[in-house]
Design a protein around this motif. Structure first.
Motif, short mmCIF file in Angstrom:
data_model
loop_
_atom_site.label_atom_id
_atom_site.label_comp_id
_atom_site.label_asym_id
_atom_site.label_seq_id
_atom_site.Cartn_x
_atom_site.Cartn_y
_atom_site.Cartn_z
N GLY B 25 0.98 -1.24 0.02
CA GLY B 25 0.03 -0.12 -0.07
C GLY B 25 0.95 1.23 0.16
O GLY B 25 1.81 1.41 -0.71
N ASP B 26 0.46 2.15 0.73
CA ASP B 26 1.18 3.49 0.75
C ASP B 26 2.48 3.38 1.38
O ASP B 26 2.80 2.77 2.61
CB ASP B 26 0.22 4.64 1.81
CG ASP B 26 0.86 5.89 1.73
OD1 ASP B 26 2.11 6.00 1.59
OD2 ASP B 26 0.32 6.92 1.98
N LEU B 30 2.02 2.97 7.82
CA LEU B 30 2.04 1.71 8.08
C LEU B 30 0.45 1.36 8.34
O LEU B 30 -0.24 2.02 8.87
CB LEU B 30 2.63 1.36 9.73
CG LEU B 30 4.08 1.77 9.85
CD1 LEU B 30 4.20 1.72 11.48
CD2 LEU B 30 4.68 0.59 9.30
N SER B 31 0.41 -0.10 7.70
CA SER B 31 -0.99 -0.64 7.88
C SER B 31 -0.97 -1.30 8.98
O SER B 31 0.10 -1.50 9.99
CB SER B 31 -1.28 -1.61 6.48
OG SER B 31 -0.36 -2.60 6.70
N LEU B 32 -2.15 -1.86 9.50
CA LEU B 32 -2.31 -2.53 10.60
C LEU B 32 -1.16 -3.85 10.72
O LEU B 32 -0.57 -4.19 11.85
CB LEU B 32 -3.52 -3.27 11.02
CG LEU B 32 -3.81 -4.26 12.17
CD1 LEU B 32 -3.52 -3.25 13.29
CD2 LEU B 32 -5.44 -4.43 12.47
N GLU B 33 -1.26 -4.58 9.69
CA GLU B 33 -0.36 -5.58 9.21
C GLU B 33 1.24 -5.31 9.45
O GLU B 33 1.94 -6.05 9.98
CB GLU B 33 -0.69 -6.42 8.04
CG GLU B 33 -1.86 -7.13 8.07
CD GLU B 33 -2.09 -8.26 9.27
OE1 GLU B 33 -0.94 -8.96 9.31
OE2 GLU B 33 -2.79 -8.24 10.05
N GLU B 34 1.34 -4.14 9.01
CA GLU B 34 2.81 -3.62 8.82
C GLU B 34 3.47 -3.34 10.28
O GLU B 34 4.31 -3.74 10.62
CB GLU B 34 3.04 -2.59 7.78
CG GLU B 34 2.94 -2.74 6.46
CD GLU B 34 2.84 -1.58 5.46
OE1 GLU B 34 3.10 -2.09 4.39
OE2 GLU B 34 2.25 -0.41 5.90
N LEU B 35 2.39 -2.69 11.19
CA LEU B 35 2.71 -2.19 12.23
C LEU B 35 2.86 -3.56 13.11
O LEU B 35 3.88 -3.72 13.98
CB LEU B 35 1.55 -1.47 12.88
CG LEU B 35 1.86 -1.26 14.47
CD1 LEU B 35 3.06 -0.22 14.68
CD2 LEU B 35 0.50 -0.61 14.98
#
Lengths: 108, 108
Positions: B25-26, B30-35
């Motif tokens: 994504g962007d 951070l997305s939830l998964e990336e966090l």
């Protein structure tokens, strides 16, 4: 458990705070002189810009961080200064990436 | 100018944020998964305690940090999470010092 590089980085910043806090007076808090020495010795890139070496800048930063106005910066109050440092180095990080990209693509 | 150890530590944390933000994504947030991946991989000492590995904990942390509620954590919002990490590792730092002192003085 071995520390990760991020954990080592967090401990390094915390260790630095305590190293300077222990220099004089209360060993758990930073005086104005201790804060000044910490910044000058450890974040020269931050201090080199925007006239931050002027005495009034560090005094103002100290006052802004010293929420309970006891003339000392405790660790909780130091987080305010750390936030400023992280934001500044984040800008520098992007500037470095940009310079690296421009060099690689002969844009200078 | 050579970076100091504190500057290297600041850049390490910033680099880690961007490494995970770029995964999907962007590339700047951070997305939830990336966090979740960032925390599990880089701050295991933080994640090991207080039931932080429970999915609801990371979801709550994400929501609390996501001030503008766009379902992404930008760098500015990440500073909220970084503050929690620094406070947690500060406690661990003192616990380690205490354990070291006790071992040296045979207090266990």
């Amino acid at each position: 458990m071995t520390d990760t590089r991020v954990e080592e980085s967090l401990f390094q910043i915390i260790h630095c705070y305590h190293e300077y806090a222990a220099r004089e007076g209360d060993a758990e808090t930073l005086s104005l002189e201790e804060l000044k020495a910490l910044l000058m010795d450890n974040v020269p890139r931050f201090m080199e810009t925007l006239g931050r070496k002027e005495p009034y800048y560090i005094t103002q930063l100290f006052r802004a961080a010293d929420k309970n106005q006891d003339n000392q910066i405790c660790f909780e109050e130091f987080l305010y200064i750390l936030g400023k440092l992280v934001k500044d180095y984040h800008l520098q990080y992007h500037r470095q990436l940009c310079a690296h990209y421009c060099t690689q693509h002969s844009l200078y």
